[in-house]
Design an enzyme around this catalytic site. Structure first.
Site, PDB file in Angstrom:
ATOM      1  N   THR A  39      37.117 -74.060 -29.806  1.00 43.62           N
ATOM      2  CA  THR A  39      36.114 -74.934 -29.593  1.00 43.62           C
ATOM      3  C   THR A  39      36.645 -76.266 -30.266  1.00 43.62           C
ATOM      4  O   THR A  39      37.182 -76.340 -31.306  1.00 43.62           O
ATOM      5  CB  THR A  39      34.873 -74.595 -30.407  1.00 43.62           C
ATOM      6  N   HIS A  56      32.515 -63.679 -24.435  1.00 47.25           N
ATOM      7  CA  HIS A  56      32.379 -64.024 -25.687  1.00 47.25           C
ATOM      8  C   HIS A  56      31.362 -63.210 -26.387  1.00 47.25           C
ATOM      9  O   HIS A  56      30.283 -63.476 -26.333  1.00 47.25           O
ATOM     10  CB  HIS A  56      32.273 -65.559 -25.848  1.00 47.25           C
ATOM     11  N   ASN A  74      31.453 -63.254 -33.003  1.00 49.87           N
ATOM     12  CA  ASN A  74      31.307 -64.378 -33.952  1.00 49.87           C
ATOM     13  C   ASN A  74      29.790 -64.505 -33.982  1.00 49.87           C
ATOM     14  O   ASN A  74      29.378 -65.966 -34.127  1.00 49.87           O
ATOM     15  CB  ASN A  74      32.151 -65.555 -33.395  1.00 49.87           C
ATOM     16  N   TYR A  82      27.434 -64.629 -31.718  1.00 48.39           N
ATOM     17  CA  TYR A  82      26.736 -65.050 -30.719  1.00 48.39           C
ATOM     18  C   TYR A  82      25.833 -64.016 -29.814  1.00 48.39           C
ATOM     19  O   TYR A  82      26.014 -62.936 -30.236  1.00 48.39           O
ATOM     20  CB  TYR A  82      27.624 -65.810 -29.757  1.00 48.39           C
ATOM     21  N   ASN A 113      28.415 -66.267 -38.935  1.00 53.00           N
ATOM     22  CA  ASN A 113      27.189 -66.474 -38.531  1.00 53.00           C
ATOM     23  C   ASN A 113      26.198 -65.434 -39.335  1.00 53.00           C
ATOM     24  O   ASN A 113      25.272 -65.056 -38.393  1.00 53.00           O
ATOM     25  CB  ASN A 113      26.987 -66.282 -37.058  1.00 53.00           C
TER      26      ASN A 113
END
Length: 391
Positions: free
Chosen positions: A30, A185, A188, A190, A245
């Protein structure tokens, strides 16, 4: 130039429907440089990716939002509009012109968002976990800077099919843009990861409770992606034991063993595994061996890309050992546009600058020098110094 030695990293390999000439992969990074408004890949992103494209190499795009509801990072590109598809197509064409291949990483951030990024809609998650937004540090990149995540709501079971469809449409747009495949993805913290792990998934319906139920969403998304691309052009990224996260699971070994075993049926291009020794973009367990890749090699029957804290020597070692087939580099690829060449010939690496990871211009993005530029620059300086001595 230093003479190269025989290296498994620089042997050819087939992954899915693609033939690669080496195994040094540019991992998803990112970087917040899409054009605003609209999250559109523009000229700056095109220059950045084409700089890092190498003959027979693989690039995995930065995480790319599949919908406005799935946005969570200001400046990240999307794949939900025609303008975005057109921007990606120009970029992918430039990467292909250098002889490289490119996968699009598809992204729904789930609860890791702020209402300023979702046009006012409340971020969604498998379940409501108030501690996530109450105890969070400012970790969401927004037009107003870094903010704490907004409160989120639990998805109704009737809404899940619509999100799976958003992934399928994004896969179609990736194909229209000319990508060579797509990567889900699912790490992490998400949305797919939030469904997988019981620290974030407290549901009691068909998408919660048992490992099988918590894996259902991920597997439904993979089915949707393979319906567009076929299995050999689809990949999945997971993060066993990852804590970024605020993620956690009561039995991560059993969970990810099951996920890897279930993914075998799709004939994926590869499984992309993040080692738990990294948290976000920070190495938190210096010296820890790549344990997740080693374990899942026993279960997953296809190609594996290992990621997370690798250096050139440890990358060569894990490929030579056979626990991984390819290795993805993040920060080193960011700072070294010619990274495969530097690794192959044992050349020194540029240092990366964390202060420019998530800024918005060319500094720390397209201005990292190639080795040949540094060498030629030193030669010019040396010649100038000799001239001054003579005269």
């Amino acid at each position: 130039m230093t003479k190269t030695m025989e290296s498994k990293l620089f042997s050819p390999i087939n992954i899915g429907a693609m033939s690669l000439k080496h195994r040094v992969v540019m991992g998803p990074l990112t970087r917040s440089r899409s054009e605003q408004p609209g999250d559109i890949p523009g000229k700056l992103m095109l220059e950045y990716y084409s700089q890092r494209a190498s003959e027979g190499g693989l690039i995995i795009s930065e995480a790319t939002s599949i919908s406005i509801a799935g946005r969570g990072w200001f400046g990240a590109p999307g794949l939900y509009s025609d303008e975005q598809v057109a921007g990606w197509k120009r970029l992918v064409d430039a990467v292909h012109a250098k002889g490289a291949r490119m996968f699009s990483q598809l992204w729904h951030v789930g609860r890791s968002s702020h209402v300023s990024m979702t046009n006012g809609a409340t971020p969604v998650a498998p379940s409501v976990v108030p501690e996530y937004w109450v105890n969070s540090t400012p970790s969401i990149s927004t037009p107003s800077g870094w903010l704490k995540p907004s409160s989120h709501r639990a998805l109704d079971i009737s809404e899940i099919r619509g999100i799976v469809e958003d992934y399928r449409r994004a896969a179609e747009r990736a194909k229209a843009a000319g990508f060579d495949g797509v990567e889900l993805h699912a790490a992490n913290g998400y949305l797919p990861d939030e469904f997988l792990q019981d620290g974030s998934n407290k549901r009691t319906d068909a998408y919660g409770g048992s490992i099988q139920n918590r894996s259902r969403f991920l597997l439904e998304v993979v089915e949707a992606l393979t319906s567009v691309w076929g299995g050999d052009r689809v990949a999945v990224r997971i993060g066993p034991g990852g804590t970024w996260n605020s993620m956690s699971d009561s039995n991560p070994a059993a969970l990810f063993d099951y996920v890897a075993e279930q993914l075998n049926r799709f004939g994926l291009a590869y499984l992309h595994i993040i080692e738990p020794r990294v948290k976000g973009n920070v190495l938190i367990s210096e010296g820890q061996e790549p344990v997740a890749t080693e374990r899942l090699r026993e279960t997953f029957k296809g190609k594996i890309i290992a990621a997370g804290g690798f250096e050139p020597d440890t990358a060569e070692a894990i490929v030579e050992k056979g626990d991984a087939d390819l290795v993805a580099f993040g920060r080193h690829f960011l700072a070294n546009p010619d990274l495969p060449k530097r690794i192959k010939f044992g050349l020194p690496l540029n240092d990366y600058d964390r202060k420019t990871f998530y800024t918005f211009d060319f500094h720390g993005y397209t201005d990292y020098p190639f080795y040949d530029q540094q060498r030629d620059g030193l030669s010019i300086l040396s010649a100038a110094a000799r001239f001054c001595v003579l005269f």
